[in-house]
Design a protein around this motif. Structure first.
Motif, mmCIF file in Angstrom:
data_model
loop_
_atom_site.group_PDB
_atom_site.id
_atom_site.type_symbol
_atom_site.label_atom_id
_atom_site.label_comp_id
_atom_site.label_asym_id
_atom_site.label_seq_id
_atom_site.Cartn_x
_atom_site.Cartn_y
_atom_site.Cartn_z
ATOM 1 N N GLN A 318 0.727 -1.308 0.094
ATOM 2 C CA GLN A 318 0.067 0.134 -0.121
ATOM 3 C C GLN A 318 0.711 1.232 -0.253
ATOM 4 O OE1 GLN A 318 -3.028 -0.067 -0.476
ATOM 5 N NE2 GLN A 318 -4.224 1.367 0.562
ATOM 6 N N SER A 320 2.405 5.068 0.698
ATOM 7 C CA SER A 320 2.376 5.843 1.675
ATOM 8 C C SER A 320 3.234 7.088 1.264
ATOM 9 C CB SER A 320 2.797 5.120 3.138
ATOM 10 O OG SER A 320 4.225 4.861 3.060
ATOM 11 N N ARG A 322 6.207 7.462 2.453
ATOM 12 C CA ARG A 322 7.669 6.963 2.122
ATOM 13 C C ARG A 322 7.935 6.639 1.003
ATOM 14 N NH1 ARG A 322 5.534 4.254 6.985
ATOM 15 N NH2 ARG A 322 6.734 4.906 8.988
ATOM 16 N N LEU A 351 -1.932 5.714 8.434
ATOM 17 C CA LEU A 351 -1.564 5.183 7.089
ATOM 18 C C LEU A 351 -2.819 5.894 6.193
ATOM 19 C CD1 LEU A 351 -0.018 3.453 5.284
ATOM 20 C CD2 LEU A 351 -1.287 1.540 6.049
ATOM 21 N N GLN A 354 -1.875 8.877 4.873
ATOM 22 C CA GLN A 354 -0.790 9.053 3.993
ATOM 23 C C GLN A 354 -1.217 8.452 2.607
ATOM 24 O OE1 GLN A 354 2.951 7.448 5.561
ATOM 25 N NE2 GLN A 354 2.223 7.497 7.715
ATOM 26 N N VAL A 355 -1.957 7.469 2.425
ATOM 27 C CA VAL A 355 -2.384 7.075 1.339
ATOM 28 C C VAL A 355 -3.115 7.977 0.659
ATOM 29 C CG1 VAL A 355 -4.135 5.328 0.029
ATOM 30 C CG2 VAL A 355 -2.605 4.728 2.089
#
Length: 447
Positions: A318, A320, A322, A351, A354-355
């Motif tokens: 998934q 993110s 990062r 998360l 972030q997605v």
């Protein structure tokens, strides 16, 4: 077949087809349909009107028969008229029970009047069961404030003949008057109250059952609406994900392919690098599409069911914040140098946030490549007090740049992703001719 074999002359000299219906036949068919519709409506109305009526008719007939049979055990009054009147009063106290559901108050009044008259004129006869049933029907089919008159009327009807001194005794000479004590009044009142309580409890029970059925139907309707909304929301989410995946990678492939066609005649090495970048972008798009399909599969494909080649590889993790280098690398390979600035503890955000932020950056970079072309881009992420701000700003496109057509779904998807976490999206041009997209996310306000 000749024309004369299927056409026939009418009596007025006109010619019509044999198979063609006449006006009278069409009119008759229309009348038949109208009559059939009215008949069905009448039958439905009668069915609603007489719902439960056969049982009431049977009860009225049985009570009338029982009352007449009990009266026949005693000698009838002398004369045909008095005998017929005595029997008629007994039957008259029972027959109105046929309408006890639709007209309970009127039925109680008629039944009580016939019973009271019969008791005063012919004390030998007794038909109190009809008055009890009429009182019960009032309590069963009438709201409580008005139905309280029923036990009072029943007590009065039961005690009035006994209170009358010797009664009228018009049809009979028997002395059936009995002195009443306090206990008799209490028993009569208690019987009337018990009948009323039985009817009122039945009414409340059926009302509660009807209310529960209505609530159950409303709940089913709300569940259907919720299911449709959930399906629509899931479709919108899938559409956003597909749009982000396809638009991002296809725009990169299109821009790199255009660059390859420009440099291919002069620099084959650079063209080869561009083709390699196109191949890498296509493989990444396939991997992400395969991962999305695996997530949507129900049940998901078993491991090894699709072979052991690249098509059976595990889906990408998934995305993110990062993985922003993956996005900036694709844009730079397409000719868009990206300057990335990250401020604050971005990696500590949930998360889901972030997605969504990753998809906003992805869509914004795709829009830059589609509409502005190979121009510098500045991407900034700032996290302060749990609030995330994402900014993507590009320089002005070339004067001869022709933007690729868009569907408008990208901005809608970015706005919805920000709204999921109580944020907003602002997309507008900047003074130098470029474009700026700014999205805010408030995770604590997310839905």
């Amino acid at each position: 077949m000749t024309e004369s074999s299927w056409r026939r002359h009418g009596t007025d000299g006109s010619v019509r087809s044999v198979g063609e219906p006449t006006r009278s036949a069409r009119a008759w068919a229309g009348s038949a349909r109208a009559w059939s519709g009215s008949l069905r409506a009448s039958v439905a109305g009668l069915r609603r009107r007489f719902a439960g009526r056969p049982a009431d008719v049977l009860v009225a007939v049985l009570l009338s028969g029982v009352a007449v049979l009990l009266r026949l055990h005693q000698p009838l009054p002398d004369g045909v008229g008095p005998s017929a009147a005595a029997v008629a009063l007994l039957v008259g106290a029972c027959l109105p029970l046929v309408w006890r559901r639709s007209r309970p108050g009127l039925v109680l009044a008629v039944t009580a009047a016939c019973y009271l008259t019969g008791e005063l004129l012919d004390p030998v006869g007794d038909n109190a069961q009809s008055v009890f049933l009429a009182c019960y029907s009032v309590a069963r089919h009438t709201p409580a404030p008005r139905s309280l008159l029923a036990p009072v009327a029943l007590t009065t009807v039961l005690l009035a003949p006994e209170v009358a001194d010797g009664r009228l005794n018009v049809f009979s000479s028997a002395d059936t008057a009995v002195p009443l004590a306090l206990a008799d009044y209490l028993v009569a009142a208690a019987m009337a109250a018990a009948v009323w309580l039985l009817g009122a409890s039945r009414r409340r029970l059926y009302a509660d059952a009807a209310r529960l059925r209505d609530l159950a139907e409303r709940l089913r309707a709300e569940q259907r609406v919720s299911a449709r909304r959930a399906v629509a929301a899931e479709r919108a989410r899938i559409a956003r994900d597909l749009h982000d995946l396809v638009a991002h990678h296809v725009s990169a492939i299109a821009l790199q392919a255009h660059a390859v066609t420009v440099v291919l005649p002069d620099d084959t090495r650079a063209a080869g690098q561009g083709v390699a970048a196109i191949s890498e972008a296509a493989n990444t798009a396939l991997d992400e599409m395969r991962g999305l399909v695996r997530l949507l599969a129900d049940p998901p494909p078993e491991s090894g069911a699709e072979g052991t080649g690249p098509a059976a590889a595990a889906p990408l993790p998934q995305p993110s914040l990062r993985h922003l280098e993956r996005l900036t690398g694709e844009s730079e390979a397409a000719g868009c140098p990206v300057t990335l600035t990250v401020t604050g503890p971005v990696a500590e955000l949930p998360l889901a946030v972030q997605v969504s932020a990753y998809r906003v950056v992805q869509e914004a970079l795709s829009n830059v490549r589609k509409h502005a072309g190979a121009v510098p881009v500045r991407v900034g992420l700032a996290c302060r007090d749990g609030r995330l701000t994402v900014t993507v700003e590009n320089a002005a496109p070339a004067a001869d740049r022709r933007p690729m057509p868009g569907s408008g779904l990208g901005l809608i998807g970015m706005r919805e992703r920000a709204a999921l976490f109580g944020g907003t999206l602002c997309a507008q041009p900047v003074p130098d001719g470029g474009w700026r997209v700014e999205a805010t996310f408030r995770p604590e306000d997310g839905r």
